[in-house]
Write a protein that holds these residues in place. Structure first.
Motif, short mmCIF file in Angstrom:
data_model
loop_
_atom_site.label_atom_id
_atom_site.label_comp_id
_atom_site.label_asym_id
_atom_site.label_seq_id
_atom_site.Cartn_x
_atom_site.Cartn_y
_atom_site.Cartn_z
N THR A 241 -2.98 1.43 4.62
CA THR A 241 -2.46 1.53 3.89
C THR A 241 -1.27 2.32 4.18
N VAL A 242 0.18 2.04 3.55
CA VAL A 242 1.42 2.59 3.51
C VAL A 242 1.46 3.70 2.57
N ALA A 243 1.95 4.88 3.45
CA ALA A 243 2.34 6.03 2.61
C ALA A 243 4.11 5.77 2.04
N LEU A 244 4.79 5.69 0.81
CA LEU A 244 6.23 5.58 0.78
C LEU A 244 6.48 7.00 0.82
N PRO A 245 8.22 7.07 1.31
CA PRO A 245 8.78 8.59 1.33
C PRO A 245 8.54 9.09 0.32
#
Length: 369
Positions: A320-324
């Motif tokens: 799970t990747v959080a974008l800026p």
């Protein structure tokens, strides 16, 4: 054998003033000797479609033809037993008080077959589904998979032109279900019979089918090969239903013909074809599968995406990747590519694997099964 033609078929239930539409204006052409799956969530109309093909339900509008012979219309419905079709139900529907042999022979006895001819046909059907030697057993002495094969043999022994299957694997455990998928596919290839299969399981549909009819809200959304419906979804509904997908918010920055550049918070302008009706400045969502996103370690941590969560699944790692900007992406990578929670990463998307849809929400039609 012949193809199935479904033209303008609708079916509703309830009083006319408050009619619930199970199926709306279905047009579908099914070629001979195909494994076709009707796929969709509960209430999408897939079971109603199967029952219409079988002759258990009368259409409100439209017609169903097989090989140029009309089997169903609002005015007249050919009875199920006169259609040359077999049906396998979700609960198997084998008789507990009859042996395997008696279960399979039942349809042939109704057709007045007897003696050596009946026995030969039953034995051939049992060999076809790998149940040779179990003729004398009763259903309670069989596994779930074996009971399912009895139901298949009983349908196949009468030599139908078309076999209809209503979620036949849903009562099996995961490993047995996977093995039965393979057996069903091989069985369809050996017999050359047209299979019409109903399921809500996307993996099942992808593994089994020559063609998939994706249904939602009583309407056909897309009809195509497993590869087409997975990689080239016709609309947002299909993209969302066919496995895991990320919807990345964006805006059309420039447009030349139907080729657009879409700006996103990933920091990558994505060049993709867009549908007619979308104009420059329009808010869109880019649909991208988790396996089509790549991650790389970031040289600097400022204003970068970060790993929020990591799950090791054996053959893949899922992140799970959080974008800026705060949006979250699900990303699947090779298990040897390792990132830790909190790592800064560069996210890249392959434009060739993207679909673009308007960000406006889709209105859902009401339907029943």
């Amino acid at each position: 054998m012949a193809g199935i033609s479904i033209a303008g078929v609708s079916k509703g239930y309830g009083p006319q003033h408050a009619r619930m539409m199970a199926l709306q204006h279905l047009d579908l052409e099914i070629a001979d000797n195909q494994f076709v799956t009707l796929l969709g969530p509960s209430g999408c109309g897939k079971t109603t479609t199967l029952r219409l093909i079988a002759g258990y339900v009368t259409p409100d509008t439209g017609s169903i033809d097989v090989g140029g012979r009309q089997l169903s219309s609002p005015a007249r419905v050919i009875s199920p037993e006169a259609r040359g079709m077999g049906m396998v139900f979700q609960n198997y529907a084998v008789w507990p008080h009859k042996t395997v042999y008696e279960n399979v022979a039942f349809g042939l006895k109704l057709r007045k077959l007897a003696g050596v001819q009946l026995r030969n046909k039953v034995e051939e059907a049992l060999q076809l589904v790998n149940l040779g030697g179990l003729e004398a057993r009763f259903p309670n002495e069989l596994s779930g998979g074996q009971q399912q094969r009895v139901a298949l043999a009983r349908s196949l022994v009468v030599e139908p032109d078309i076999l209809l299957l209503d979620e036949p694997l849903s009562n099996l455990d995961a490993k047995l279900r996977e093995r039965m998928r393979s057996e069903l596919k091989q069985l369809q290839r050996r017999t050359g019979i047209t299979f019409i299969y109903v399921t809500h399981d996307q993996a099942e549909a992808l593994a089994l089918s020559d063609q998939i009819a994706v249904m939602h809200g009583g309407r056909l959304q897309q009809y195509g090969s497993p590869f087409e419906v997975y990689t080239q979804p016709a609309n947002r509904i299909v993209a969302d239903f066919m496995g895991l997908v990320n919807f990345v918010p964006g805006q059309i920055a420039s447009l030349e013909g139907r080729q657009a550049k879409v700006s996103t918070e990933i920091g990558q302008d994505i060049a993709v074809p867009v549908a007619a009706g979308l104009e420059e400045g329009a808010a869109v969502d880019i649909a991208i599968r988790p396996e089509n996103i790549t991650l790389a370690a970031a040289a600097d941590a400022a204003n970068r995406a970060r790993i929020r969560e990591r799950v090791f699944l054996g053959n893949i790692c899922e992140y799970t990747v959080a974008l800026p900007g705060g949006a979250l992406l699900r990303v699947q990578t090779h298990p040897l590519q390792q990132f830790a929670e909190g790592d800064a990463v560069v996210v890249s998307i392959d434009p060739g694997q993207c679909s673009v849809f308007s960000s406006e929400p889709v209105a859902e039609a009401k339907a029943v099964a």
